[in-house]
Enzyme design. Sequence first.
Site, PDB file in Angstrom:
ATOM      1  N   GLN A 206       0.991  -1.147  -0.138  1.00  0.00           N
ATOM      2  CA  GLN A 206      -0.069   0.063   0.186  1.00  0.00           C
ATOM      3  C   GLN A 206       0.842   1.257   0.063  1.00  0.00           C
ATOM      4  O   GLN A 206       0.290   2.238  -0.039  1.00  0.00           O
ATOM      5  CB  GLN A 206      -0.889   0.037   1.328  1.00  0.00           C
ATOM      6  CG  GLN A 206      -1.991  -1.137   1.228  1.00  0.00           C
ATOM      7  CD  GLN A 206      -3.113  -0.811   0.079  1.00  0.00           C
ATOM      8  OE1 GLN A 206      -3.515   0.377  -0.265  1.00  0.00           O
ATOM      9  NE2 GLN A 206      -3.866  -1.999  -0.362  1.00  0.00           N
ATOM     10  N   CYS A 352     -17.711 -10.200   1.936  1.00  0.00           N
ATOM     11  CA  CYS A 352     -18.701 -10.782   1.469  1.00  0.00           C
ATOM     12  C   CYS A 352     -18.730 -12.411   1.456  1.00  0.00           C
ATOM     13  O   CYS A 352     -17.923 -13.012   0.795  1.00  0.00           O
ATOM     14  CB  CYS A 352     -19.396 -10.312   0.457  1.00  0.00           C
ATOM     15  SG  CYS A 352     -20.163  -8.716   0.563  1.00  0.00           S
TER      16      CYS A 352
HETATM   17  N1  PLP Z   1      -0.834  -7.051   0.620  1.00  0.00           N
HETATM   18  C1  PLP Z   1      -1.701  -5.731   0.823  1.00  0.00           C
HETATM   19  C2  PLP Z   1      -1.371  -5.159   1.942  1.00  0.00           C
HETATM   20  C3  PLP Z   1      -2.645  -5.728  -0.135  1.00  0.00           C
HETATM   21  O1  PLP Z   1      -3.377  -4.652  -0.003  1.00  0.00           O
HETATM   22  C4  PLP Z   1      -2.836  -6.735  -1.355  1.00  0.00           C
HETATM   23  C5  PLP Z   1      -3.969  -6.200  -2.509  1.00  0.00           C
HETATM   24  O2  PLP Z   1      -5.372  -6.519  -1.821  1.00  0.00           O
HETATM   25  C6  PLP Z   1      -1.975  -7.735  -1.274  1.00  0.00           C
HETATM   26  C7  PLP Z   1      -1.117  -8.001  -0.479  1.00  0.00           C
HETATM   27  C8  PLP Z   1      -2.187  -8.700  -2.601  1.00  0.00           C
HETATM   28  O3  PLP Z   1      -1.696  -8.113  -3.747  1.00  0.00           O
HETATM   29  P1  PLP Z   1      -2.131  -8.572  -5.135  1.00  0.00           P
HETATM   30  O4  PLP Z   1      -3.422  -8.010  -5.387  1.00  0.00           O
HETATM   31  O5  PLP Z   1      -1.107  -7.921  -6.081  1.00  0.00           O
HETATM   32  O6  PLP Z   1      -2.194 -10.239  -5.041  1.00  0.00           O
END
Ligand code: PLP
Length: 413
Positions: A206, A352
């Site tokens: 993030q 959900c």
């Molecule tokens: N880690 C965090 C903090 C995330 O917000 C996300 C995505 O939702 C992921 C890992 C997973 O990433 P990806 O969607 O590229 O698999």
Amino acid sequence: MAAAGRTEEAGRHAAHVMRSNPDHLVYLDHAATTPMVPAAFAAMEPYFAERFGNASSIYGLAQDARRAIDEARERCARVLGSRASEIIFTSGGTESDNAALMGAALALRERGRHIVTTQIEHHAVLSATELLTELGFEVAYVRPGKDGIVSPESVAAALRPDTTVVSVMLANNEIGTIQPVAAIAEQVRAASGSKRRIVLHTDAVQAPGLLPVDVDALGVDMLTLSAHKFGGPKGAGLLYVRRGTPFRPTQVGGAQERDRRAGTENTPGIVGMAAALEAAEAARAASVERCQTMRDSIIAGITERVEDARLNGHPTERLANNANLSLPGVEAEPLLMGLDLAGIAASSGSACTAASLEPSHVLLALGQSDNLARSSLRLTVGPENTAEEIAYTVDTVAALAAKLRRLAGSAKR
Ligand code: PLP
């Protein structure tokens, strides 16, 4: 009250503007994914078409792809302050988190089988530690404070002589809290001794475009990024692995990525990710300023106009783009549906499932009740949002919350 009056008025004006164009989408879910930046899209295009070579072959077309990947690796490394050779390209955040946890734990399994992480990690980390538990590892899940911050002391207290891997995210995807990773790294180093017995991983998915992601300043051995969270394509990510860090590859096959991640490289994805990462870093200061102003008007507007609404997570140690609020008595599901009908894309921490809304594991870890954890709203802004969109959103959330509370009240009677 005066401020609330002003937001209401701005909201009415904005509502008029938005409704005059029913196709206008107010996108407030940047923590879920982001629109691609033009530079990333333009960089990728040739690698889908005429420059389609497989980087592992030896002829010119293939070497063209190889050069593009090598250059992308250099560019990503510059942003992270790392060596190019320390970057492994992957299919995204989930794969990088899985590879980090499994890769370090398996490499060090003769030394110890204890892992430390937190209760508020993304499921890409939590499901990897569950799998490791099935394989005979023990995992300690550190609880954050009520403000969503994981203290370095609580991580230090969870360490044992047989701890080999620690994973603490840099910024939380639901409530946006920023963890003191550099201070946690100091604690881990102190316990780790000169042999650097413990590997420290951070999920920084993030962060790009909102926080610096310098691996030395953070003091981490491994770091996860995902391109689609910072204006790049979906299905591309990277794992930084500091030189000398024990790592057992778990995706095996060909010799790509210096034998650390098998599989033909996603050339367009890699090239697009590098362009997006550079663009996000170049725009970071301006984006933070812009997003923070919009985030703060969301928080002020909703807490003023929705009775008992409260902010989740630390008020200042949070990402500049994240507003996560609990609205007691307002179920997230109908609220999100109402927002969708009004042309606003928003989210809730609750997942959900077929039967019901599962309360968010992050809000439960903060000590919230199931009911409150089911009433959360996450609005994550991006630099392309406007003050008008924000005013319209606050207005719509306030109206929907009042309506849903009225309906819930009359259903009880
Ligand atoms: N880690 C965090 C903090 C995330 O917000 C996300 C995505 O939702 C992921 C890992 C997973 O990433 P990806 O969607 O590229 O698999």
